[in-house]
Write a protein that holds these residues in place. Structure first.
Motif, PDB file in Angstrom:
ATOM      1  N   LEU A 306       0.828  -1.214   0.000  1.00  0.00           N
ATOM      2  CA  LEU A 306       0.000   0.000   0.000  1.00  0.00           C
ATOM      3  C   LEU A 306       0.858   1.258   0.000  1.00  0.00           C
ATOM      4  O   LEU A 306       0.507   2.260  -0.629  1.00  0.00           O
ATOM      5  N   PRO A 314      -2.707   6.685   4.524  1.00  0.00           N
ATOM      6  CA  PRO A 314      -3.884   5.839   4.318  1.00  0.00           C
ATOM      7  C   PRO A 314      -4.984   6.215   5.313  1.00  0.00           C
ATOM      8  O   PRO A 314      -4.733   6.344   6.511  1.00  0.00           O
ATOM      9  N   MET A 317      -9.918   2.225   5.012  1.00  0.00           N
ATOM     10  CA  MET A 317      -9.494   1.087   4.207  1.00  0.00           C
ATOM     11  C   MET A 317     -10.393  -0.105   4.510  1.00  0.00           C
ATOM     12  O   MET A 317     -10.912  -0.252   5.620  1.00  0.00           O
ATOM     13  N   TRP A 326      -7.979  -4.970  -1.597  1.00  0.00           N
ATOM     14  CA  TRP A 326      -8.127  -3.804  -0.724  1.00  0.00           C
ATOM     15  C   TRP A 326      -8.658  -2.597  -1.480  1.00  0.00           C
ATOM     16  O   TRP A 326      -8.353  -2.404  -2.663  1.00  0.00           O
ATOM     17  N   VAL A 328      -8.529   1.499  -0.541  1.00  0.00           N
ATOM     18  CA  VAL A 328      -7.904   2.391   0.435  1.00  0.00           C
ATOM     19  C   VAL A 328      -7.939   3.825  -0.090  1.00  0.00           C
ATOM     20  O   VAL A 328      -7.591   4.080  -1.249  1.00  0.00           O
ATOM     21  N   THR A 339      -8.820   7.340  -3.952  1.00  0.00           N
ATOM     22  CA  THR A 339      -9.070   5.961  -3.539  1.00  0.00           C
ATOM     23  C   THR A 339      -8.477   4.986  -4.546  1.00  0.00           C
ATOM     24  O   THR A 339      -8.693   5.112  -5.755  1.00  0.00           O
TER      25      THR A 339
END
Length: 631
Positions: A306, A314, A317, A326, A328, A339
């Protein structure tokens, strides 16, 4: 030096194009918030389709009020969200079926006047929600089991006459946090209609109660934010059979990141969880920037992936059941929010959407953390934001005071901060004593200091900014919402020579009326916050002191222009308090503007309300301390 061109109000406070995205538990789809009929509604689209224009379906059709958040049910069948009416904070739980066309939201708690406090989902029974609400009596928070599919409501447990925050333990006995006769918070087991104490947390150390609190997936313990025996808040585990506390994680110099949805649902939780399984994956700490500590080996690997997507922090999430796919959102002080989708198995990653794609980063100002020493030796964490392209000398300045006061400012994207900075104002934010996240001794230094040293902290920080040559002392306005609105009134009435203008947004003018007007189920919780920090209006000596610390006792001292902003449906600070201020200041012969919104409560939610609000603020400040305006 360049000419300051204000960022349009509609750009900063208009409806975001894409926000709040969450992946479905089965990992196939994503739900998110996007506009429809000028209101935020819930949409869904397959993750396999990158383009927002292809495959997107709207699930809700609220034309009256923005939907601010939602969640998936564990079986990916429904979306759940809460909604109030006109800011009255009587939240109802709604659901919408993802596959049904046309979709129709169903109120699962359709009882007038009832308020949903929170709800938990059952992993083993995906059609069940455990809902805390005051359905039976206004002052009692009971626990109910709601059938998400049929809407049937069954009582699980009733409060035995005191404030209760229920803790649903997976496949175990029901527990709760209760406030005992000493004002302490007890984690207790609920047996035969009675509470059996498991662990005790000193009330004075937790003005809003321990946060966060969550049952562990093993059903044998509770995960809790604890400062027992320490100044900083760490993450701990309480054994439900013995009450023993053991540390899960801590930071040598930082506390758990607050506020989070435990205090403000706009922020991501201090806990990072697999929302499907409930597994604890990581924890957030508060520093100059967010600090994330992975607590799970698989998530540690995911987190490394990430971090390659963005230099920003972040935020919200979510992941699928397996913790491999994912969604996030990343944001920072000059970065409203983008995003991403990330597949840890394949390494595939792409942008799903942006909050405000037309807002250029180059036009946004940097938020700089600084530390100011108070007159009695406290280190005050502050933030200074300066206009882009202007020499930072003798600038008109806005002292922006946060609410709470059990809250704090941080180095994040804040549209209010950017609004002022883009209009050529320096912005000063002060985490005065009483603010959360900087240790309990810093927080407790505010006891008995409303309109006292809490206000001195603001003045001391402002003096630092003036001493640096940044702020023009003759052109300073004080502004804030809720407690910040109270601070603005204190500034205007206690230190009127320091401010050229003041803006009170939902601020309390009378501390006694604030306490006496608390809604019924909140009153038992006031012992560790309002009563401890402000006083008890039922005690004559304290009543007199509360009056002396209330702007209502000094309204005849207000001699500078004042803007008062109030939502008619505010259940925290009544409109009566604002009316008293406005009438009194008018009698002083001082300029006072009064913006009343019939459709809002304590905070304005809909963007048309906020556009009206910030246009009024822009015009008011431009007249009284200078600065740029939209053309």
């Amino acid at each position: 030096m360049t000419t300051q061109i204000p960022i349009p109000i509609n750009t900063l406070f208009g409806i975001p194009e894409f926000s709040g995205a969450q992946i479905s538990p089965d990992g196939s789809r994503m739900a998110y918030l996007a506009p429809w009929r000028n209101r935020l509604n819930v949409w869904v689209r397959p993750l396999a389709i990158v383009s927002a224009e292809k495959g997107a379906r709207r699930l809700t059709c609220d034309r009256v009020r923005n939907i601010s958040g939602f969640c998936w049910t564990p079986d990916s069948k429904y979306i759940l969200f809460v909604q109030d009416t006109g800011g009255d904070e009587n939240w109802h739980l709604h659901r919408v079926e993802v596959e049904r066309l046309p979709a129709a939201s169903i109120d699962l708690t359709p009882v007038p006047g009832a308020r949903v406090m929170s709800f938990d989902l059952s992993i083993t029974q995906p059609n069940r929600a455990f809902v805390q609400m005051n359905l039976r009596r206004p002052e009692m928070i009971d626990l109910y089991e709601v059938d998400i599919e049929t809407g049937s409501i069954m009582t699980v447990a009733e409060s035995p006459g005191r404030y209760v925050s229920w803790v649903v333990v997976p496949d175990g006995k029901l527990h709760a946090l209760v406030i005992n006769e000493d004002g302490d918070h007890e984690l207790a087991r609920y047996e035969d209609g009675q509470f059996v104490s498991v662990a005790v947390f000193k009330g004075e150390d937790y003005p809003l109660g321990p946060m966060p609190v969550r049952a562990a997936v093993d059903g044998k313990s509770v995960i809790i934010g604890s400062n027992t025996g320490t100044d900083r808040t760490r993450l701990a585990r309480i054994d439900l059979s013995t009450g023993e506390e053991t540390e899960i994680d801590s930071h040598p110099s930082l506390s758990l990141d607050t506020p989070r949805p435990e205090a403000d649902p706009r922020f991501p939780s201090s806990l990072i969880l697999n929302s499907v399984t409930g597994t604890l994956l990581g924890v957030r700490y508060l520093g100059d920037r967010q600090v994330i500590q992975p607590l799970d080996l698989d998530f540690a690997s995911v987190f490394e992936g990430l971090k390659t997507l963005s230099d920003a922090d972040p935020g919200h999430m979510s992941c699928d059941r397996n913790g491999q796919r994912w969604v996030v959102e990343f944001s920072a002080d000059r970065y409203p929010g983008t995003t991403w989708f990330y597949d840890h198995t394949t390494g595939e990653a792409y942008v799903l959407g942006e909050r405000f794609p037309d807002l250029a980063t180059a036009r946004l100002a940097t938020v700089r953390p600084i530390t100011v020493l108070s007159r009695d030796g406290l280190e005050l964490p502050c933030h200074v934001t300066l206009p882009v392209g202007l020499e930072p000398r003798s600038l008109p300045t806005v002292l922006l005071v946060h609410g709470g006061p059990w809250y704090r400012d941080a180095c994040i994207y804040d549209p209010e901060v950017q609004f002022f900075a883009s209009r050529a104002y320096a912005v000063l934010q002060v985490n005065f004593r009483g603010s959360t996240g900087y240790g309990k001794s810093f927080m407790q230094a505010a006891i008995g200091e409303f309109a006292g040293r809490m206000h001195d902290d603001l003045i001391d920080s402002l003096d630092w900014l003036i001493g640096e040559g940044i702020a023009d002392p003759a052109r300073v306005a004080i502004y804030g919402c809720s407690y910040g609105g109270y601070s603005a009134l204190v500034g205007a009435s206690f230190t009127p020579d320091r401010f050229a203008a003041a803006i009170d947004y939902s601020g309390m003018a009378d501390l006694r009326a604030l306490v006496e007007g608390a809604v019924p189920f909140v009153r038992p919780t006031l012992i560790n916050n309002y009563l401890a920090y402000m006083g008890d209006p039922k005690v004559p000596e304290q009543n007199r002191d509360m009056l002396a610390r209330s702007p209502v006792s000094r309204l005849n001292q207000i001699c500078k222009p004042l803007l008062v902003i109030q939502g008619v449906n505010d259940v925290r600070v009544s409109k009566t308090q604002a009316d008293i201020v406005v009438e009194a200041v008018k009698k002083n012969g001082v300029e006072v503007e009064y913006l009343v919104n019939e459709r809002e409560g304590h905070w304005f939610i809909n963007q048309d309300s906020n556009l009206e609000l910030y246009r009024a603020i822009e015009q008011f400040l431009s007249r009284h301390i200078g600065g740029a305006k939209e053309r």
